[in-house]
Design an enzyme around this catalytic site. Structure first.
Site, PDB file in Angstrom:
ATOM      1  N   GLY A   1      32.687  67.907  90.280  1.00 13.37           N
ATOM      2  CA  GLY A   1      32.996  66.593  89.700  1.00 13.37           C
ATOM      3  C   GLY A   1      32.132  65.520  90.330  1.00 13.37           C
ATOM      4  O   GLY A   1      31.891  65.539  91.533  1.00 13.37           O
TER       5      GLY A   1
ATOM      6  N   ARG B   1      15.126  59.865 101.441  1.00 13.77           N
ATOM      7  CA  ARG B   1      14.332  58.962 102.286  1.00 13.77           C
ATOM      8  C   ARG B   1      14.253  59.451 103.729  1.00 13.77           C
ATOM      9  O   ARG B   1      13.205  59.307 104.380  1.00 13.77           O
ATOM     10  CB  ARG B   1      14.886  57.542 102.196  1.00 13.77           C
TER      11      ARG B   1
ATOM     12  N   ARG C   1      29.347  72.274  86.120  1.00 16.04           N
ATOM     13  CA  ARG C   1      30.072  73.447  86.642  1.00 16.04           C
ATOM     14  C   ARG C   1      29.345  74.643  86.042  1.00 16.04           C
ATOM     15  O   ARG C   1      29.034  74.645  84.851  1.00 16.04           O
ATOM     16  CB  ARG C   1      31.532  73.387  86.213  1.00 16.04           C
TER      17      ARG C   1
ATOM     18  N   GLY D   1      32.184  69.416  96.183  1.00 18.77           N
ATOM     19  CA  GLY D   1      33.498  69.716  96.745  1.00 18.77           C
ATOM     20  C   GLY D   1      33.608  71.166  97.194  1.00 18.77           C
ATOM     21  O   GLY D   1      32.591  71.853  97.402  1.00 18.77           O
ATOM     22  N   ASP D   2      34.833  71.617  97.316  1.00 18.06           N
ATOM     23  CA  ASP D   2      35.146  72.943  97.839  1.00 18.06           C
ATOM     24  C   ASP D   2      34.385  74.059  97.108  1.00 18.06           C
ATOM     25  O   ASP D   2      33.771  74.923  97.732  1.00 18.06           O
ATOM     26  CB  ASP D   2      36.673  73.150  97.711  1.00 18.06           C
TER      27      ASP D   2
ATOM     28  N   THR E   1      33.484  64.306  96.672  1.00 15.34           N
ATOM     29  CA  THR E   1      34.562  64.517  95.690  1.00 15.34           C
ATOM     30  C   THR E   1      35.595  63.418  95.887  1.00 15.34           C
ATOM     31  O   THR E   1      35.904  63.069  97.034  1.00 15.34           O
ATOM     32  CB  THR E   1      35.221  65.907  95.842  1.00 15.34           C
TER      33      THR E   1
ATOM     34  N   ASP F   1      38.632  63.700  95.404  1.00 12.83           N
ATOM     35  CA  ASP F   1      39.958  64.279  95.680  1.00 12.83           C
ATOM     36  C   ASP F   1      40.356  64.279  97.158  1.00 12.83           C
ATOM     37  O   ASP F   1      41.531  64.420  97.474  1.00 12.83           O
ATOM     38  CB  ASP F   1      40.010  65.728  95.169  1.00 12.83           C
TER      39      ASP F   1
ATOM     40  N   ASP G   1      39.994  66.602  99.271  1.00 10.69           N
ATOM     41  CA  ASP G   1      40.723  67.860  99.470  1.00 10.69           C
ATOM     42  C   ASP G   1      39.953  68.880 100.310  1.00 10.69           C
ATOM     43  O   ASP G   1      40.192  70.076 100.188  1.00 10.69           O
ATOM     44  CB  ASP G   1      41.117  68.458  98.110  1.00 10.69           C
TER      45      ASP G   1
ATOM     46  N   ARG H   1      51.028  46.342  86.710  1.00 11.89           N
ATOM     47  CA  ARG H   1      52.179  45.605  87.225  1.00 11.89           C
ATOM     48  C   ARG H   1      52.462  44.365  86.371  1.00 11.89           C
ATOM     49  O   ARG H   1      53.610  44.040  86.099  1.00 11.89           O
ATOM     50  CB  ARG H   1      51.954  45.207  88.680  1.00 11.89           C
TER      51      ARG H   1
ATOM     52  N   GLY I   1      43.368  64.092  92.026  1.00 12.72           N
ATOM     53  CA  GLY I   1      43.445  64.622  93.392  1.00 12.72           C
ATOM     54  C   GLY I   1      43.660  66.120  93.447  1.00 12.72           C
ATOM     55  O   GLY I   1      43.819  66.686  94.525  1.00 12.72           O
ATOM     56  N   ARG I   2      43.719  66.753  92.275  1.00 15.56           N
ATOM     57  CA  ARG I   2      44.019  68.201  92.226  1.00 15.56           C
ATOM     58  C   ARG I   2      45.267  68.494  93.035  1.00 15.56           C
ATOM     59  O   ARG I   2      46.265  67.871  92.849  1.00 15.56           O
ATOM     60  CB  ARG I   2      42.823  69.007  92.722  1.00 15.56           C
TER      61      ARG I   2
ATOM     62  N   GLU J   1      56.625  51.522  94.200  1.00  8.27           N
ATOM     63  CA  GLU J   1      58.018  51.740  94.615  1.00  8.27           C
ATOM     64  C   GLU J   1      58.247  53.176  95.090  1.00  8.27           C
ATOM     65  O   GLU J   1      59.138  53.437  95.895  1.00  8.27           O
ATOM     66  CB  GLU J   1      58.977  51.441  93.454  1.00  8.27           C
TER      67      GLU J   1
ATOM     68  N   ARG K   1      68.343  44.092  93.159  1.00  4.25           N
ATOM     69  CA  ARG K   1      67.828  43.017  94.014  1.00  4.25           C
ATOM     70  C   ARG K   1      66.930  42.057  93.251  1.00  4.25           C
ATOM     71  O   ARG K   1      66.371  41.132  93.819  1.00  4.25           O
ATOM     72  CB  ARG K   1      67.027  43.616  95.183  1.00  4.25           C
TER      73      ARG K   1
ATOM     74  N   LEU L   1      61.563  43.102  88.811  1.00  4.18           N
ATOM     75  CA  LEU L   1      61.374  43.130  87.351  1.00  4.18           C
ATOM     76  C   LEU L   1      60.769  44.443  86.871  1.00  4.18           C
ATOM     77  O   LEU L   1      60.803  44.747  85.687  1.00  4.18           O
ATOM     78  CB  LEU L   1      60.466  41.965  86.929  1.00  4.18           C
TER      79      LEU L   1
ATOM     80  N   ARG M   1      36.858  58.312  88.397  1.00  2.00           N
ATOM     81  CA  ARG M   1      35.616  58.922  88.864  1.00  2.00           C
ATOM     82  C   ARG M   1      34.441  57.936  88.830  1.00  2.00           C
ATOM     83  O   ARG M   1      33.458  58.128  89.525  1.00  2.00           O
ATOM     84  CB  ARG M   1      35.248  60.105  87.961  1.00  2.00           C
TER      85      ARG M   1
HETATM   86  P1  ATP Z   1      35.412  68.862  92.673  1.00  2.00           P
HETATM   87  O1  ATP Z   1      36.309  68.900  93.883  1.00  2.00           O
HETATM   88  O2  ATP Z   1      34.954  67.492  92.390  1.00  2.00           O
HETATM   89  O3  ATP Z   1      35.969  69.557  91.470  1.00  2.00           O
HETATM   90  P2  ATP Z   1      33.902  71.225  93.327  1.00  2.00           P
HETATM   91  O4  ATP Z   1      32.605  71.396  94.033  1.00  2.00           O
HETATM   92  O5  ATP Z   1      35.111  71.832  93.978  1.00  2.00           O
HETATM   93  O6  ATP Z   1      34.053  69.676  93.049  1.00  2.00           O
HETATM   94  P3  ATP Z   1      33.889  73.311  91.320  1.00  2.00           P
HETATM   95  O7  ATP Z   1      33.815  73.240  89.843  1.00  2.00           O
HETATM   96  O8  ATP Z   1      35.038  74.023  91.922  1.00  2.00           O
HETATM   97  O9  ATP Z   1      33.766  71.816  91.845  1.00  2.00           O
HETATM   98  O10 ATP Z   1      32.555  74.028  91.865  1.00  2.00           O
HETATM   99  C1  ATP Z   1      31.268  73.629  91.416  1.00  2.00           C
HETATM  100  C2  ATP Z   1      30.439  74.861  91.116  1.00  2.00           C
HETATM  101  O11 ATP Z   1      30.269  75.617  92.322  1.00  2.00           O
HETATM  102  C3  ATP Z   1      31.044  75.827  90.125  1.00  2.00           C
HETATM  103  O12 ATP Z   1      30.824  75.476  88.777  1.00  2.00           O
HETATM  104  C4  ATP Z   1      30.347  77.131  90.488  1.00  2.00           C
HETATM  105  O13 ATP Z   1      29.074  77.213  89.902  1.00  2.00           O
HETATM  106  C5  ATP Z   1      30.198  77.012  92.010  1.00  2.00           C
HETATM  107  N1  ATP Z   1      31.283  77.730  92.680  1.00  2.00           N
HETATM  108  C6  ATP Z   1      32.590  77.394  92.741  1.00  2.00           C
HETATM  109  N2  ATP Z   1      33.319  78.288  93.432  1.00  2.00           N
HETATM  110  C7  ATP Z   1      32.452  79.255  93.819  1.00  2.00           C
HETATM  111  C8  ATP Z   1      32.578  80.474  94.553  1.00  2.00           C
HETATM  112  N3  ATP Z   1      33.756  80.894  95.049  1.00  2.00           N
HETATM  113  N4  ATP Z   1      31.457  81.224  94.736  1.00  2.00           N
HETATM  114  C9  ATP Z   1      30.273  80.828  94.264  1.00  2.00           C
HETATM  115  N5  ATP Z   1      30.090  79.678  93.564  1.00  2.00           N
HETATM  116  C10 ATP Z   1      31.141  78.899  93.342  1.00  2.00           C
END
Ligand code: ATP
Length: 320
Positions: A11, A25, A72, A102-103, A125, A127, A129, A154, A170-171, A187, A211, A214, A253
């Site tokens: 993402g 750079r 992706r 991200g992860d 990312t 998220d 996470d 609000r 945030g997944r 709240e 209290r 609104l 995003r």
């Molecule tokens: P976000 O947290 O914003 O979603 P992300 O990096 O976690 O970002 P993903 O879609 O999970 O987003 O991963 C991005 C790309 O990384 C995937 O489309 C895939 O090509 C590759 N990828 C994800 N998981 C694996 C894995 N276990 N092994 C190899 N490649 C992976």
């Protein structure tokens, strides 16, 4: 001359451009050649790779999204795809790769490292996470975007004396919800890390009305199992108050990155290039407190940040 590649993956997140700028750079400063890979791993497989110069990253610091674009890639998930990616890097004589994502993107980088590619992960990312770092690039901007939305919602919620559930991204991580809920004066905040306490939520809404409040704003993280509509139906049934749902979605995003995200992105990407320069391999860059840190990629992916119960307790006390 050492040649490095950089890609953005998964993402998009505000601040990715600041990371690309800093990597390009600083690499040029250290007399490396730097290649931008478009559309993440998908573009790597297609050979969408171009040399980047100092001017390639002019005027992008303030822009949301990513100039390298992102994707992706299912093709990259297969062993054949990963082999092709390694071959492509070899063809371009790129031996080190900075991955901003991200992860999932980091897991992909880890696979490449098993084939001898030096990888550096820069966490991009919204998220927040990734367990090894306090913050990821894009999180701060996303929280500020949610704050703007809370403020607007609000106004209308007060005028109509409504309860509004705002669903945020945030997944499986509740950080956007907690930070936006706390700083936006919601709240109630519902997050995946804690069991839903719908009774307490409804009690709070009713007591607030007594209290003279609104409106009520409830921030719900997208990872919470109960669908927002079901929650709205329960609140309406138990409190008798009109309850609307706003799912913020992709507006979280976008937008120009905050100063904090620009700073974080610049510092982390700069560090990634410095580590390559020093001969380090396969690291994930993060921030703990105000210090830029790095861990082995494989270890970083196993690390878990303990859930901060104190901040949730404080949010509950302050949101009365
Ligand atoms: P976000 O947290 O914003 O979603 P992300 O990096 O976690 O970002 P993903 O879609 O999970 O987003 O991963 C991005 C790309 O990384 C995937 O489309 C895939 O090509 C590759 N990828 C994800 N998981 C694996 C894995 N276990 N092994 C190899 N490649 C992976």
């Amino acid at each position: 001359m050492q040649r490095i590649g950089i890609l953005t993956s998964g993402g998009d997140a505000p601040g990715m451009n600041a990371a690309v700028r800093a990597a390009v750079r600083s690499a040029i400063y250290y007399e490396m050649e730097v290649y931008g890979i478009e559309r993440g791993y998908e573009g790597l497989l297609d050979g969408d790779i171009r040399e980047m110069k100092v001017s390639s990253v002019s005027d992008i610091l303030q822009r949301g999204g990513t100039i390298l674009r992102t994707a992706r890639s299912d093709r990259f998930m297969t062993p054949e795809g990963q082999k092709r990616a390694v071959d492509m890097l070899e063809n371009f004589e790129i031996d080190s790769l900075v991955v901003v994502g991200g992860d999932g993107s980091f897991r992909g980088a880890l696979e490449l490292s098993k084939h001898g590619v030096c990888v550096m992960g820069v966490p991009g990312t919204i998220d927040n996470d990734l367990g090894y770092t306090d913050y990821t690039i894009g999180f701060d901007t996303a929280v500020n975007t949610v704050l703007g939305a809370i403020s607007n919602i609000r106004d209308t919620s007060s005028s109509h004396e409504r309860t509004t559930i705002i669903e945020v991204m945030g997944r499986r991580c509740g950080d956007i919800a907690i930070h936006a809920g706390l700083t936006g004066g919601a709240e109630h905040v519902l997050i995946p890390e804690e069991d839903d306490n719908i009774n307490a939520l409804c009690r709070k809404v009713i007591e607030g009305r007594k209290r003279g409040k609104l409106h009520s704003i409830i921030i719900k993280a997208e990872g919470v199992a109960m669908p927002s509509q079901e929650l709205a139906d329960i609140i309406k049934e138990r409190t008798g108050l009109e309850t609307k749902i706003v799912i913020l979605g992709y507006i979280q995003r976008g937008g120009s990155p905050s100063a904090r995200d620009r700073m974080l992105a610049s510092r982390m990407a700069f560090k990634a290039v410095e580590l390559i320069k020093e001969g380090s391999v396969n690291k994930a860059i993060g921030v703990i407190g105000d210090e830029i840190v790095h861990f082995d990629m494989a270890e970083a992916l196993e690390m878990k940040r303990p859930f901060d119960e104190g901040i949730m307790k404080m949010a509950n006390i302050l949101s009365i």
